[in-house]
Each structure stands twice: as structure tokens, then as C-alpha cells.
Design an enzyme around this catalytic site. Sequence first.
Site, PDB file in Angstrom:
ATOM      1  CG  ASN A 174     -12.390  -0.008   7.839  1.00  0.00           C
ATOM      2  OD1 ASN A 174     -12.895   1.046   7.473  1.00  0.00           O
ATOM      3  ND2 ASN A 174     -11.763  -0.123   9.005  1.00  0.00           N
TER       4      ASN A 174
ATOM      5  CD  GLU B 131     -10.024  -1.877  -2.994  1.00  0.00           C
ATOM      6  OE1 GLU B 131      -9.981  -1.158  -1.976  1.00  0.00           O
ATOM      7  OE2 GLU B 131     -10.287  -3.085  -2.969  1.00  0.00           O
TER       8      GLU B 131
ATOM      9  CD  GLU C 196      -5.594   6.115   3.078  1.00  0.00           C
ATOM     10  OE1 GLU C 196      -4.697   6.192   2.229  1.00  0.00           O
ATOM     11  OE2 GLU C 196      -6.622   5.436   2.933  1.00  0.00           O
TER      12      GLU C 196
ATOM     13  CE  LYS D 185      -3.584  -2.711   0.323  1.00  0.00           C
ATOM     14  NZ  LYS D 185      -2.908  -4.007   0.364  1.00  0.00           N
TER      15      LYS D 185
ATOM     16  CG  PHE E 281     -22.486  -6.676  12.094  1.00  0.00           C
ATOM     17  CD1 PHE E 281     -23.238  -7.293  11.113  1.00  0.00           C
ATOM     18  CD2 PHE E 281     -22.819  -5.390  12.481  1.00  0.00           C
ATOM     19  CE1 PHE E 281     -24.311  -6.632  10.528  1.00  0.00           C
ATOM     20  CE2 PHE E 281     -23.887  -4.724  11.911  1.00  0.00           C
ATOM     21  CZ  PHE E 281     -24.636  -5.349  10.925  1.00  0.00           C
TER      22      PHE E 281
ATOM     23  CG  ASN F  12      -6.936  -5.050  -3.306  1.00  0.00           C
ATOM     24  OD1 ASN F  12      -6.206  -5.162  -2.332  1.00  0.00           O
ATOM     25  ND2 ASN F  12      -8.037  -4.328  -3.283  1.00  0.00           N
TER      26      ASN F  12
ATOM     27  CD  GLU G 155      -6.276  -0.985  -0.538  1.00  0.00           C
ATOM     28  OE1 GLU G 155      -5.669  -0.423   0.390  1.00  0.00           O
ATOM     29  OE2 GLU G 155      -6.966  -2.001  -0.393  1.00  0.00           O
TER      30      GLU G 155
END
Length: 665
Positions: free
Chosen positions: A235, A275, A200, A116, A348, A290, A288
Amino acid sequence: MFKKILIANRGEIACRVIKTARKMGIKTVAVYSDADKNALHVRMADEAVHIGPPPANQSYIVMDKILDAIKATGAEAVHPGYGFLSENPVFAKKLEDLGVAFIGPPASAIEAMGDKITSKKLAQEAGVSTVPGYMGLIADADEAVKISGEIGYPVMIKASAGGGGKGMRIAWNDQEAREGFQSSKNEAKNSFGDDRIFIEKFVTQPRHIEIQVLGDKHGACLYLNERECSIQRRNQKVIEEAPSPFLDEATRKAMGEQSVALAKAVDYCSAGTVEFIVDGDRNFYFLEMNTRLQVEHPVTELITGIDLVEQMIRVAWGEKLAMKQEDIGINGWAMESRLYAEDPYRNFLPSIGRLTRYRPPEEEATPSYAVRNDTGVFEGGEISMFYDPMIAKLCSWAPTRGEAIEVMRNALDGFEVEGIGHNLPFCAAVMDHPKFVAGDISTAFIEEEYPEGFEGVTLGAPALKRLAAAAASMNMIVEGRAAKISGAMRNHMRRVDPNWVVLIGGEKFDTVVAEGQGGWDVTLEGETWRVETDWTPGMSLARATVGGEPIVAKIDVGTGGARVRYRGADMKVQVLTPRQAELAAMMPVKTPPDTSKMLLCPMPGLIVSVDVEVGQEVQEGQVLAVVEAMKMENVLRAEKKAVVTKINCEAGASLMVDDVIMEFE
């Protein structure tokens, strides 16, 4: 073409790769840990090799064990899936040295774009708009706090080698930055063997939109449109769709061309994803890349008709792409709901155990709709605490977004899962949420629309009436069967009374049920509903047409009524005689036990730390303990000021749901 490939992964993605390999006539080799010896991917593969104990850092991410399996089976290529070793350049290089093809990009591209920090620097050098942040390595929590303050809160703390939401935290102040840095570092080390962290700026109200790219070894690279992945929690994506309801053609083209330019800059080949964060004005910022297959790749396959796994295999073999950019279109709309082994009613949190019932809807593909389910489990199988909680990806396709949502609604209603906590009710709730239906979403959707957590769905009056009419009809089927006593003469059959009271969702409906040809006529509140169903007692899934509208509901008949689940709602339903209803109204309500002075373990997991002592006074928000489950650390905090009177466990202990960690006064 390859004759045999090894899949260096597990679960649904391993099964997904095996399906395409089988279609291409390629033999497959599975690898498995002790926890996965009976897993579906092991059953599906032509061969299987045991690689060690359950923890991933002792099996699935131990390169030497994967390499030994390759040598033992003679596999000519390796598909890494996603996670584990999929974005590890050292692994790709080792395969190259061994003369084994890596079904993915070259090690140099993984190193350049999979990391990243490096990918951000490259994007900036290429003139790509990026989110403000600190790309250097961060030594400790103090430096993380200092950098966060300079960037300006809120900030996103991310693992450099991360993915899938692992090693990511949002911090809104110094304390959260300090705690988030350490948790992200721990998760990154455990999940990826790499604990580097960067920070960030966190863009508020963003949409997460990504571009699928596909390149070959001959310099061709295409973009296969976008996926909207804004419905996330912690996320981690929950629902994805393709295309995005937000992008226009000009923005799609700009994002696609920029993604291709970035991929070409590092000689990228195979499937990959770029992304972006997109703001309300359609400004997009590189996040980033992937360098692997994404979890949500099926929605792209459904709107393009391109099998991405097949293309990855063909590219690895050295073939040229058979399509050009102008050949890539958008056919209809696709949705993906990720089925997670986690309890939405407990914020969750992960759930483990045996799948006592696992019956997904039937997969179909027609010109007007399609249902697809990528899974790696089966009824009777175990959901382990050692791996990611996702157990299936339910996908729908239809010509329009509204139709795709409706196909998904019906598929979710017909998906039976028992034995573990799962998020099917939540996915169903999202599909009916007005903002989602309108396409008005952001990555903050879950926290904004469910700020107190998910507490289930409260159905409106029309839906309750339809369910009440269906329940009354099903009750007549039960009563009719009971009236037909074995051996009795027809004229001695007990008459079934047509008057019934249905208690459902806190509402009471007086009904009159009359049998008609091929169905039932149910009158309630002055309106008559025609109900047609083939349901019989003992069936756990009830399909009916009520007033011309289809209903699919899960039914669990017990003493004193039935549990009915429909469109995210979970209700008790009782069908009583008028006299029974009078008496039921007089029954006392059982009071649940008081656990307000206890800290209960919210999920099965391992106690990482106990951060307080007996006799200590704790303040609201103070960290009490940390529990790890399914590769995620969960920080448990005090809800109010109290004094610790008893601690029932210590670091390293394994606990089940609702085990008492500590007590207070």
C-alpha cells in the site's frame, strides 16, 4: 512575506522546502533528533534545533518540542511537510493560538478531511461515490472480523489518521482480519499517536489516481490535474506519473471538479490531494483526502510549472492565487521513482547502514527532457532504522510518456548507491516491463507480475550482446594499460591479443576486438559492433555507445571478473582468454549453506514478539515472530510444518540481517 519559517520534518521533504524558501529569500529553521544531527536538512537550514531522541514519538511528533523550537528561533510560520504532524489539527490549532502561521489548511479542514472516517462521511453526505465500508470506530479484533464478514472479503483495514501505507492491511479471511486489525492498530499508534481503525471493501484490479488541489484564503480553489500512483507495494507508492495514461479528458474534468467541490465544502486552502480508486470503466470512488503536500508532488510541478511549496507559503501569507483554472494545462509527461532503503531481493524489506556511495545522476532541465532528484541524504551518511525508508525521489520529464520513461531508464542506470539494499533494480525493471510501458497497470501490479518476489532481471540476447561488446572493449583498455609498462621502450610493449571470450548472464560470446579511430570494433557471432567509450580503469560508472545505442552501466571490478548492473540486471562478467575459458568451464560451483531449518531475521529491526516456544510443533503459515523496522511491523510465518528446537532471542532484542531467530527440526 515571512522572514523565517520552521520545517517540522526531516529528510528529503525538509530539504525540498528549504530550497523553495531559499529561492524566496526566506530564512529556515530545521529540527532534528539525535539520529539526524548530521543530516542534510540540518546542514542546509539557516538554523537548527535539537528536539530529542531518535524515535519520532519522542521527537518529531512531540508538539511541545516543536513549539519550543519556534519560540526559541522566532519563526513566523511552520511547514509540516508530510507525515509526522502534517495532518494533526491539534498542532495547527496550537500554532494559531501562538500566532504562528501554519503552511497548510486550517485546523477545521484538517479535522474534517484529514481524518479518514470523518472525510468518508462528509463525502457520502455530499453525494460523492465512495467505496462500501464501515466508518464507525472498531473496538477490538472480534468486531473487526464480524464487520469484515458483513462487508465481504477482501477488505482493507486502515488507520483513521494514517498515510504513506502505515497502518494498512488487506485481509482475505477471518484470520487475516484479526491479525491485520492488531498490526494496523499498533502501527497507527506508533506512527501517528492515534490507533483508530476503520474497514472498507477492497476493490480488486483498481487504479489509484489522485487529484492535486490548490486553494487560497479568498475562496479560490483549482485542480492541477491528476497523478497515477498505481505501482504500489504494501500500500505504499513506488512509482508515480502525471498525467495518468488511463484517464480521458471528460473523466479528468469530472474528478477535478468533484475534488474542488469537496475542498470548498470545508473551506480548504493550501495544497491538498483527493485520492480515488478508478475501475476499468473509469468509474471513480473517493478514498480519502490528504490535507498536506504529497510525496509525489514533483510530477505535478513538472507538468504544470507550478512550485507547490511556493504556493503553499504564499497562501499562508494571505496572497490570492495568481492563476485560474483555465491557466492550468498539461505540458509533457513526468515520472517519479522512489528510491527506498529496502532490499527488493528480500521482498522489499528495510535496509539500514552507511551510504558508502551515493551519487545521483546530474539534475538537468532542457526543452526536450529533465531530470530531478529530491533527496535528504549524502555519501557517507547513515540510513536509520527509526524513520521511513525513502531516501530520494528521482523524477524525469519529457514531451511524451515514452520519452519520459526512456529518460528515467537512463537516470536509474546512472544512479550509484552502495552500502545498503535499495530498490533501484526494481524501479529499472518496472520501466522496461511491457505492461507498464503500455500503461496497463493496477494497484495489484507488483503482486501479480512478481508473485514470487523480485528476483532480478534477465536480459535478452540483444542487450547481452551489447554489454559483451562493451566488456570486451573495456578489457582491451585494461590490457592496453597493463602492456605499457612504466619505463619500457615502445617496441618492447607487450602485444594485446584481440581474441577474448566474454562470459555474461549465463551466455558465452567469442569476440575479436580491433582498435579503430576513436573506438573499438568488436566482432561476435558474425556481427561487428562499434563501441565508443571514455571509460578508464577505476571508474565505477561506464558510459558507452554500442552500435549507436547508449549504455550506462555500473561497474565493480574484482578478482575473477566484474559485477555489472544494467537495467535492473545484476551480473558477473568475465573476459577471458580462450584457454582461460576452457579451464573456467571445469571449475566446481560452490554450494550455499543450508538455512532451511532456521528462521533468519530478514532485516535489521526490533523483535516485537516471539510467538512460539521450544518444543512446540508449528504448522505452515503459523506466526513465529514479529519484527519491527522503519515503523512497519513484519509478521514472520512458518514455511512448513516443523518443531522448534531453539530460540535465540526474545522480545525487545535488536537483530541484524540474517541473525538466527530460531531453529527447527
